[in-house]
Write an enzyme that holds these catalytic residues in place. Sequence first.
Site, mmCIF file in Angstrom:
data_model
loop_
_atom_site.group_PDB
_atom_site.id
_atom_site.type_symbol
_atom_site.label_atom_id
_atom_site.label_comp_id
_atom_site.label_asym_id
_atom_site.label_seq_id
_atom_site.Cartn_x
_atom_site.Cartn_y
_atom_site.Cartn_z
ATOM 1 N N GLY A 76 0.824 -1.207 0.000
ATOM 2 C CA GLY A 76 0.000 0.000 0.000
ATOM 3 C C GLY A 76 0.852 1.248 0.000
ATOM 4 O O GLY A 76 1.912 1.291 0.630
ATOM 5 N N ASP A 217 -0.747 2.709 8.704
ATOM 6 C CA ASP A 217 -1.330 2.086 9.898
ATOM 7 C C ASP A 217 -0.405 2.110 11.102
ATOM 8 O O ASP A 217 -0.844 1.887 12.221
ATOM 9 C CB ASP A 217 -1.705 0.628 9.609
ATOM 10 C CG ASP A 217 -2.834 0.503 8.608
ATOM 11 O OD1 ASP A 217 -3.589 1.480 8.465
ATOM 12 O OD2 ASP A 217 -2.958 -0.556 7.967
ATOM 13 N N GLN A 351 -7.445 8.728 3.695
ATOM 14 C CA GLN A 351 -6.345 8.738 4.670
ATOM 15 C C GLN A 351 -4.983 8.508 4.016
ATOM 16 O O GLN A 351 -3.953 8.880 4.572
ATOM 17 C CB GLN A 351 -6.596 7.660 5.730
ATOM 18 C CG GLN A 351 -7.840 7.900 6.543
ATOM 19 C CD GLN A 351 -8.315 6.651 7.260
ATOM 20 O OE1 GLN A 351 -7.850 6.325 8.346
ATOM 21 N NE2 GLN A 351 -9.256 5.930 6.662
ATOM 22 N N ARG A 616 13.354 31.501 -11.066
ATOM 23 C CA ARG A 616 13.007 32.395 -9.963
ATOM 24 C C ARG A 616 13.465 31.774 -8.650
ATOM 25 O O ARG A 616 13.316 30.571 -8.418
ATOM 26 C CB ARG A 616 11.512 32.659 -9.935
ATOM 27 C CG ARG A 616 11.066 33.590 -8.803
ATOM 28 C CD ARG A 616 9.667 34.120 -9.045
ATOM 29 N NE ARG A 616 9.675 35.099 -10.133
ATOM 30 C CZ ARG A 616 8.574 35.658 -10.638
ATOM 31 N NH1 ARG A 616 7.386 35.293 -10.174
ATOM 32 N NH2 ARG A 616 8.646 36.537 -11.599
ATOM 33 N N GLU A 679 15.139 34.554 11.216
ATOM 34 C CA GLU A 679 14.949 35.992 11.383
ATOM 35 C C GLU A 679 16.121 36.714 12.043
ATOM 36 O O GLU A 679 16.334 37.902 11.791
ATOM 37 C CB GLU A 679 13.669 36.272 12.167
ATOM 38 C CG GLU A 679 13.648 35.690 13.564
ATOM 39 C CD GLU A 679 12.330 35.936 14.293
ATOM 40 O OE1 GLU A 679 11.572 36.807 13.825
ATOM 41 O OE2 GLU A 679 12.052 35.275 15.300
ATOM 42 N N ARG A 705 12.297 36.878 -5.377
ATOM 43 C CA ARG A 705 11.160 37.365 -4.626
ATOM 44 C C ARG A 705 11.430 37.046 -3.153
ATOM 45 O O ARG A 705 12.168 36.126 -2.833
ATOM 46 C CB ARG A 705 9.856 36.679 -5.060
ATOM 47 C CG ARG A 705 9.453 36.949 -6.490
ATOM 48 C CD ARG A 705 8.994 38.387 -6.694
ATOM 49 N NE ARG A 705 8.474 38.604 -8.023
ATOM 50 C CZ ARG A 705 9.211 38.919 -9.093
ATOM 51 N NH1 ARG A 705 10.528 39.017 -8.960
ATOM 52 N NH2 ARG A 705 8.654 39.103 -10.266
#
Length: 831
Positions: A76, A217, A351, A616, A679, A705
């Site tokens: 899965g 799971d 899920q 960019r 920062e 940017r």
Amino acid sequence: MVAQPVSPALSLGLGRLLAPAALSLAALLLLLLSVLVPSPSRRRSADRKMPPSPAGPRHAESLGAGKAIAVLTSGGDAQGMNAAVRAVVRVGIYTGAKVFFVCEGYQGLVDGGDHIKEATWESVSMMLQLGGTVIGSARCQDFRTREGRLRAARNLVKRGITNLCVIGGDGSLTGADTFRAEWGGLLAELLKTGGITAEEAQRSSHLNIVGMVGSIDNDFCGTDMTIGTDSALHRIMEIVDAITTTAQSHQRTFVLEVMGRHCGYLALITALACGADWVFIPESPPEDDWEEHLCRRLTETRDGGSRLNIIIVAEGAIDKHGKPITSDDIKALVVKRLGYDTRVTILGHVQRGGTPSAFDRILASRMGVEAVMALLEGTPDTPACVVSLSGNQAVRLPLMECVQVTKDVTTAMNEGRFEDALKLRGRSFQNNWNVYKLLAHIRPPATKSGYTVAVMNVGAPAAGMNAAVRATVRIGLIHGHRMLAVHDGFEGLALGMVEEIGWNAVGSWIGLGGSKLGTKRTLPKKYFEEICANISKFGIHALIIIGGFEAFTAGLELVEGRARFEELCIPLCIVPATVSNNVPGSDFSIGADTALNTITTTCDLIKQSAAGTKRRVFIIETMGGFCGYLATMAGLAAGADAAYIFEEPFSSRDLQANVDHLIEKMKTTVKRGLVLRNERCNENYTTDFIYNLYSEEGKGVFDCRKNVLGHMQQGGSPTPFDRNFGTKMGAKAVAWITGKIKECSRHGRIFANTADSACLLGMRKRSLVFQPIAELRQQTDFEHRIPKEQWWLRLRPILKILAKYNIELDTSETAHLEHLTRKVLVPEATP
């Protein structure tokens, strides 16, 4: 360039990979030039240096020379598998190895041809944020036959592949171990039939296998979290939060069925994270008269003023006799006995879908790195291993030990040995179950303890604070204490903004962001007299402070004030809660995971924009004060090209080198860039400065940017991790404080003035521990409000490698193989 990341995770000691380097002066100078780290004139201050490794580094860059690795996903799908594949490919290429995709799982291994193709660096670009598995997964009957495994072996031998990385569940990993065990016999048969030459057989004489567990799971024993579990919880909680609003509107009961045929982890954590009234899991069926208990519980909740009921059911839920308990059965029971308007929601495959969480990306990336190193270090005598998560550490475990214990859980449940099944699931599962039972099935006793415990928030708000307060209040009431809520931190305590708080008052707090109590950065020292007066007035016997670095500093001030004020001689417990994750004594703080996911999601959107416009580069500023945790971890989770942080100083030459790196990147098919900046990483190299520098130096090649994310990082609903973490921290804090009150009680009064009566509760590697805050003083850089040593700094080279920087990676500390059976059968103390 500065180094880069990982959490939640996550949250996984990468053995020798994650150890700091011990270098000679010559090697250090070479590293400074080639790794693009700070110039020698700007060395990190001595109090923040990483401890040296006892052995010199071995060169990982040549570890894979002449070798080939194949990676496949099987079973899965799970969110985060792509991040694991990306890490295996890029780290494999970094070591000098060839890396191959095996498309469509074991079926591709059997079919060969175009299903097995060489991977390139660029072929895994933009894969990190995608759900599912890009290389495909399929159930394969052919591989279950010897003929199929013969074909698979021939396909590997012809390509010179002797290292196989399998990402899947226990069935997929068992198949890999069988393949390895038969390898010699398969080669002999192929040689006999002319399928391969003697030279090819000699060159491929043994096969190394390493597994990574991808399963939503979380049903694989030996690891606290499997790849995909955290993302599945995100999907579930998004739906539960949405359902809660409509349930409240109509006063409904909702029965939600989640995945987990043989494992109740998703159901259990969902119940903890949403404060569900009841949860059904296969490992611990309810008592025979559960119908009466359930109806009584739902009635109590409604009588307490709640307008809704939430019941969580794992799809494999059973009673003690092995009979299935279905969602429809529960609905019929509630409607018949209580007459409540009841609806069923079966979540299903939603899920498995969606983008992976930050935790899963980081977990998968770290495991991918460790998997490659485990493969390349493997010998014919090395057992097949699985890379697992234990607490905050990555470990290697024998694959078949884990598979066997996983099967033992199912056997125990089939035989009705449910206590054994819980133990075999491991300590983490047991702790979650114990906390849930306390909160959901125990009610405050009629006999009170006679003690009063106050709880407050201090510092900036952080998602998950309310979950911690809720657990603190309710567990405190269960212990018989009188619980007081202090509003607006120490300023509120000084002003007498204190009120008694009951069970129902905090009922809906678990999923709320911010701080319902109100929080301020004010420290207590200047208010000592007023605070002491109110401690006496309200009869406070103990104090639990939930907050960030200010909470830690406040705790130190209170301890110092004990010499002058007897009222301060009460037990204190600090619970770290801050997006900055900068509190000494804890690897993680409540709120950091939510902030990290906010940043990662924003970066995904920005990368999408950059990919669309081409050429960019985005400069993103994150919070954290002087602590670079968010920038570093988000860099790894979002696939950043650089992450500038205070802990790793950088110069203008480093900035220029990063620009040059991006200019080279623009010549490839990946024409975008993402740079994160903490920062307060440098007072001169501001976000504007870096933006202007990149814009000027990249002129004609790329444009720039910038985005300053700001306080959005402190907002939003807490993630499942922060809800669960806050709940467990609150529960454990109250258990400890209760013990300390009794220990410090003499003739009806409390007197606590020892160092161990004022502690910080933190996660250290694999466990939650209480540490005297006075002892943590020596581990703290107070000027910059960060711990002197931070575990995540050791992960920064991984980000550089995944961003294609040619750096040296220390592999001098080899991760040792641990054993599972002795670990999972030792239960941890109940919080």
